[in-house]
Scaffold this motif. Sequence first.
Motif, PDB file in Angstrom:
ATOM      1  N   GLY A  82      95.912  -3.598 -26.876  1.00  0.00           N
ATOM      2  CA  GLY A  82      95.571  -3.296 -28.266  1.00  0.00           C
ATOM      3  C   GLY A  82      95.106  -4.500 -29.041  1.00  0.00           C
ATOM      4  O   GLY A  82      94.709  -4.375 -30.215  1.00  0.00           O
ATOM      5  N   LEU A  83      95.142  -5.685 -28.423  1.00  0.00           N
ATOM      6  CA  LEU A  83      94.735  -6.915 -29.111  1.00  0.00           C
ATOM      7  C   LEU A  83      93.218  -7.076 -28.969  1.00  0.00           C
ATOM      8  O   LEU A  83      92.719  -7.936 -28.249  1.00  0.00           O
ATOM      9  CB  LEU A  83      95.482  -8.118 -28.525  1.00  0.00           C
ATOM     10  CG  LEU A  83      97.012  -7.992 -28.496  1.00  0.00           C
ATOM     11  CD1 LEU A  83      97.635  -9.237 -27.878  1.00  0.00           C
ATOM     12  CD2 LEU A  83      97.548  -7.774 -29.915  1.00  0.00           C
ATOM     13  N   LYS A  84      92.484  -6.274 -29.688  1.00  0.00           N
ATOM     14  CA  LYS A  84      91.051  -6.145 -29.469  1.00  0.00           C
ATOM     15  C   LYS A  84      90.223  -7.304 -29.988  1.00  0.00           C
ATOM     16  O   LYS A  84      89.020  -7.374 -29.742  1.00  0.00           O
ATOM     17  CB  LYS A  84      90.560  -4.830 -30.088  1.00  0.00           C
ATOM     18  CG  LYS A  84      91.173  -3.613 -29.412  1.00  0.00           C
ATOM     19  CD  LYS A  84      90.598  -2.312 -29.948  1.00  0.00           C
ATOM     20  CE  LYS A  84      91.209  -1.124 -29.215  1.00  0.00           C
ATOM     21  NZ  LYS A  84      90.649   0.178 -29.701  1.00  0.00           N
ATOM     22  N   LYS A  85      90.858  -8.227 -30.713  1.00  0.00           N
ATOM     23  CA  LYS A  85      90.121  -9.409 -31.162  1.00  0.00           C
ATOM     24  C   LYS A  85      90.196 -10.561 -30.163  1.00  0.00           C
ATOM     25  O   LYS A  85      89.589 -11.615 -30.398  1.00  0.00           O
ATOM     26  CB  LYS A  85      90.646  -9.877 -32.520  1.00  0.00           C
ATOM     27  CG  LYS A  85      90.353  -8.907 -33.665  1.00  0.00           C
ATOM     28  CD  LYS A  85      90.804  -9.482 -35.001  1.00  0.00           C
ATOM     29  CE  LYS A  85      90.482  -8.542 -36.150  1.00  0.00           C
ATOM     30  NZ  LYS A  85      90.889  -9.112 -37.464  1.00  0.00           N
ATOM     31  N   LEU A  86      90.936 -10.382 -29.068  1.00  0.00           N
ATOM     32  CA  LEU A  86      91.089 -11.452 -28.090  1.00  0.00           C
ATOM     33  C   LEU A  86      89.746 -11.921 -27.558  1.00  0.00           C
ATOM     34  O   LEU A  86      88.907 -11.122 -27.136  1.00  0.00           O
ATOM     35  CB  LEU A  86      91.970 -10.999 -26.918  1.00  0.00           C
ATOM     36  CG  LEU A  86      93.484 -11.092 -27.095  1.00  0.00           C
ATOM     37  CD1 LEU A  86      94.200 -10.568 -25.856  1.00  0.00           C
ATOM     38  CD2 LEU A  86      93.911 -12.540 -27.377  1.00  0.00           C
ATOM     39  N   VAL A  87      89.589 -13.236 -27.585  1.00  0.00           N
ATOM     40  CA  VAL A  87      88.394 -13.872 -27.027  1.00  0.00           C
ATOM     41  C   VAL A  87      88.753 -14.582 -25.715  1.00  0.00           C
ATOM     42  O   VAL A  87      87.968 -14.569 -24.771  1.00  0.00           O
ATOM     43  CB  VAL A  87      87.806 -14.879 -28.034  1.00  0.00           C
ATOM     44  CG1 VAL A  87      86.628 -15.627 -27.423  1.00  0.00           C
ATOM     45  CG2 VAL A  87      87.384 -14.174 -29.323  1.00  0.00           C
ATOM     46  N   GLU A  88      89.954 -15.163 -25.660  1.00  0.00           N
ATOM     47  CA  GLU A  88      90.416 -15.827 -24.436  1.00  0.00           C
ATOM     48  C   GLU A  88      91.807 -15.326 -24.087  1.00  0.00           C
ATOM     49  O   GLU A  88      92.700 -15.317 -24.934  1.00  0.00           O
ATOM     50  CB  GLU A  88      90.443 -17.351 -24.609  1.00  0.00           C
ATOM     51  CG  GLU A  88      89.075 -17.975 -24.808  1.00  0.00           C
ATOM     52  CD  GLU A  88      89.115 -19.499 -24.807  1.00  0.00           C
ATOM     53  OE1 GLU A  88      90.172 -20.058 -24.414  1.00  0.00           O
ATOM     54  OE2 GLU A  88      88.114 -20.120 -25.191  1.00  0.00           O
ATOM     55  N   LEU A  89      91.988 -14.937 -22.814  1.00  0.00           N
ATOM     56  CA  LEU A  89      93.279 -14.447 -22.335  1.00  0.00           C
ATOM     57  C   LEU A  89      93.587 -15.108 -20.994  1.00  0.00           C
ATOM     58  O   LEU A  89      92.807 -15.000 -20.041  1.00  0.00           O
ATOM     59  CB  LEU A  89      93.244 -12.924 -22.173  1.00  0.00           C
ATOM     60  CG  LEU A  89      94.489 -12.272 -21.548  1.00  0.00           C
ATOM     61  CD1 LEU A  89      95.728 -12.559 -22.384  1.00  0.00           C
ATOM     62  CD2 LEU A  89      94.274 -10.765 -21.379  1.00  0.00           C
TER      63      LEU A  89
END
Length: 901
Positions: free
Chosen positions: A219-226
Amino acid sequence: MHGYESCLEKERIALLEIKAFFKSVSNGDVDDILTSWVDDSRSRDCCSWNQVKCSATTRRVMELSLGETRLSILDNPDDGVPFLNVSLFSPLEELQNLNLSSNSFHGLYSNKGSDGFGSLKKLEILNLGFNNFNDSLSPYLASLTSLKTLILNENQMVEVFRPKQGLGNLTKLEMLDLSSNNITSNDSLFGQGLANLKSLKFLDLSNNEISGSFTGLCGLKKLVELDLSRNNFDGPISLCLGNLTNLKVLDLSSNGFIGNFSSITGNLTKLERLDLSWNGVIANHSLSIEGLANLKSLKFLDLSNNEISGSFTGLCGLKKLVELDLSRNNFDGPISYCFSNLTSLKLLDLTANRLTGSFLSVITKLRSLEYLSLSGNIFEGSFSFSLLANHSKLQVFGISDNLIQVQSESFPQLPTFQLKALYLSNCSILAIPNFLLYQYNLRLIDLSHNKLVGNFPAWLLENNTKLETLYLKNNSLSRIPQLPKSKHNLLYLDISNNNLSGELPSNIGKILPKLLSMNMSENNFAGNIPSSMAEMQKLNLLDLSSNNFSGELPTQFLTGCFSLSFLSLSNNKLQGTIFPKFMNLTNLQGLYLDSNNFSGKIGDGLSKAKSLGVLDIANNMLSGHIPDWIGNLSDLNILLMSNNVLEGSIPRSFSNLKIIESLDISDNHLNGQIPSELTELNFLSNFNVSNNNLSGPTPNAGQFANFDERNYRGNPGLCGPTINKNCTGVLDSPTTESSNRAEEDQSAVDMVDLRVNTDKEAGYVSEIKYSDNWVVDELNFTDLFNQLLSTISWNSLMDRMMDELHAQGKTIQDIVDVLKRAPIHPCVIPAIKAAHDLGCDLKIVSDANTFFIQTILNHYGIRELFSEIYTNPSFIDDEGRLKIFPHHDFTESPHGCSINT
C-alpha cells in the motif's frame, strides 16, 4: 528577533552542556571532543562552532552533527553501558537536522519533568544509525511527528511498530532506514504501523531476518526505492509489488525467491535498478527471467548467483541497460546476436555459466564496455586482443577457464584502452600477449595455468606501478633474473608450480615490502631464504614449500615477519634448530615445517603463538623431549610430529588441546605410558603413536574407543583390549637414566632408529625413513597415492604407483635420483658401521622392496655390511618399469600357518 549577531544564549548553554555530557560518557583523550565549543568571550557565537549550523536570519541552531563524537575506545561493560540524555536537546526548539550516529549509545533517558524529544517540533532529519539502541527507543521517537527522514541502521531493534508507542504515527516519514537490526517477524512490521507510513519514498529493511509475506508494503504507493535484501523471504514474489508503480530501485537479493515476474512487471514501468542476485533454489524451482523484458526503463539488472537456466535472449529488448550481471547461473548455448543491440552496456558479466560457441560477433559491437567478464564458460576458438582495438573504455577483461586459445601477436596499432584488471587463467597462452607492453594502469593480472616459458616478467611490475595482484601459477617459467630497481606496491604474488630455479634475489624484501601474500611453492628455488624478507612486515601468507631451500632460517626473518598467519616451508632442505627463543611469529595460525633437515631440541620461541591451529614438524631430525608448552596452544587442531627422534614421555599437557582433531607422534623414541588424561580430547579423530617405545595400557574411553591396533603398532610394551593384548604380567619398558635427563649426550646408535642385538649373533636395522612415501612425494604423485591408499593393499598400491610413474614418463633413473637424495640422519651410517664393527650380524627386515633398499645401500657403500635382506621382491621389466611383488603370496599360507579371513 532580527539583528542577532550571535546564537541564542540558552542554546549556547545547551550546547556546552551537551559537550560536557559527551565528555562524561567517553574514555580516551576527552580533550579532543568538540574542541571549538569553548565558553569564552572570543567564541561566544555558537553558530561559528564546528558541527553546528544556524539560521542566517534568526541565528537559531538548525543542524547539529554529533556523529562519532563519543570516544568509546575502551568501553567496559562492568562500568555500565552509556545512555543518551535527550533532555539536553530540549532548548534547541528550531532544530531540523540531528545526527547522533556512531556513538555506541545503548538507550535514551530524559530528566524528570522533561518531555524528551517532545520540544523538537520541527525536527525533520534524525540519524541514530550505528549505535546499540533497542526497542526502548520507540516511545521517544513517537512524538517526533515532523520527521521526514529517520535512520536507525546498525542497531538492535526488533519490534519497531508497537501499538501506540512505535513509529506508526510518523506519517510524514519519507525515508526510513532499518537495515542491519534484529527484526525477525513481519507481523508487527507489516501488519501494524508500517502500512500507515503512506508518505514513504525510501525504505531500507535489508540485512535483518524477516520472513513470510510482505503484502503490508504494497500500500506504500509512493515508494521509489525498496531494499529487502539479505532477509529470509522465500517463495514466489508477491503479486502486489505490481502496485508500487513509482518504484525505480528494487533490491530483493540474498533471499529465497522463486518463480517469474510476468505478473508484476507490466506496471513497474519506471523501474531502473533491479537486484535479484543470490536467491536460492527451493523445491527444485528457481528464478526465471520471464517477464523481465517488460521493464523497458531498466538500467541495472543483477541476476547473479541463482540457478537460472536456458537462454537469456528475452533480455535483448532492454536497450537502456548500463549494467547486466548474469554470472554464476546455468545459462547455456551461444550468445544471441541480438545482444549486440545493448550498446549502452558498460558492465557485462557472464562468468560461470555454460555458454558455448563464439562471442566475438557480439562483443565487438559493444564498444561502451568498461567491464567484461566471460570467464568460466565453454566458449571455443581463437581470440586476439586486436578485436578489442576500438574498446577505448575497457578497464576489466576476463576470459579465464574456457576452451579458448589466446593469441599473443602484436597489435596492428597501439591499444586504445588501459586495463585495470586482466583475467587470462587457463587460456592455453604460450607467451605473454604483446599488448601488455603498452599497459601502465593494471592493478591485477592473472595468467595462471597457461604454458608460459622463459623468465619471470619483471617488466610487468616496472610498467605498472599500481599493480597489486600478480598470479602466474602453474606455468613453465624458469628463472627470476631480477626485480624492479625500486620499491613496488605489489600486495599478492603467486608464482607457484613453475620451473623457477636459482636463488631468490637478496633484496626481494626491500623491493616488495608491502606484500600480504606470497606463494612460491613447487619450484626449484635453492639457497638461503633472504634475510631481507624481514622487511615484509605486513606479510600474512608465505608458502615456499616444495623447493630446494637450504641453510638456517634467518634471525631477521623470524623476528621481522610478525604479521604472518600462514607459513609453509615444507619439503625443502632447511636445517638448524626450530623455534628459537627470539622468534616473534606470534600471529601464526598455520605452520608447516615438515620434511626438512631441522635438528636438535625444540625451542620455546613459538609458545606465545596462541592462535596456532596447525603445527606440522614431521619428517625432520628433531631430538630431545616434547616441550610441555605445546599443550598450552589451546587452538591447536592438528599436531604432526612423526618421523623424528624425539624421546621421553608424551606430555600430560596435551590434555589441554581441547579442540584437537589430529595428533601424530609416530616413529619417534617416546617411552612411558600414554597419559590417561588424553581421553578428555573429545574431538580427536586421528591418533598415531606407532613405532615408539611406549608401554602400559592403551586408553579406551572417549574417542580412544574408536582406535585400534593400527594406531599403536610397533610399541611392544603396550597392552589392552584395543590391541588385543592382555595387560596381566606385562611390565613397563625400563626407563633409562639418560632418557629422563634434559641435557644428555647420546651415542650414534642411540640417536637413530636402530634396533641392534649386540649378542654378536644377530642384529636388525629398521627403516629410517619411509622410502615408499619419499619416492611418491618427490615425484609429485601424493594425491593419487592418498586416493588409492584405502582401496588396495600397500604392496599392490606401490606396484600401481610404479605403473603410473612409468606412464607419466618417469624413468628408473628418476627413481634412483630420488632415492639417492632421501634424507638420512647423519648418525645413521656411522651407527651401522659401528654395529658391524662390534661383530653384529646385521640383517634388514623391511616392507619396502629390493630395488629401493639396494639402491640406497649401494649409494652409501654399505651393502656388504648386511648379511641378509628380507623385503618385497622387485625387478625391472623389458619396458623399463619397476615391478613390485609381496614377499608372501596373499592367497596362500606362509610357512604353513593358517590365515584368518
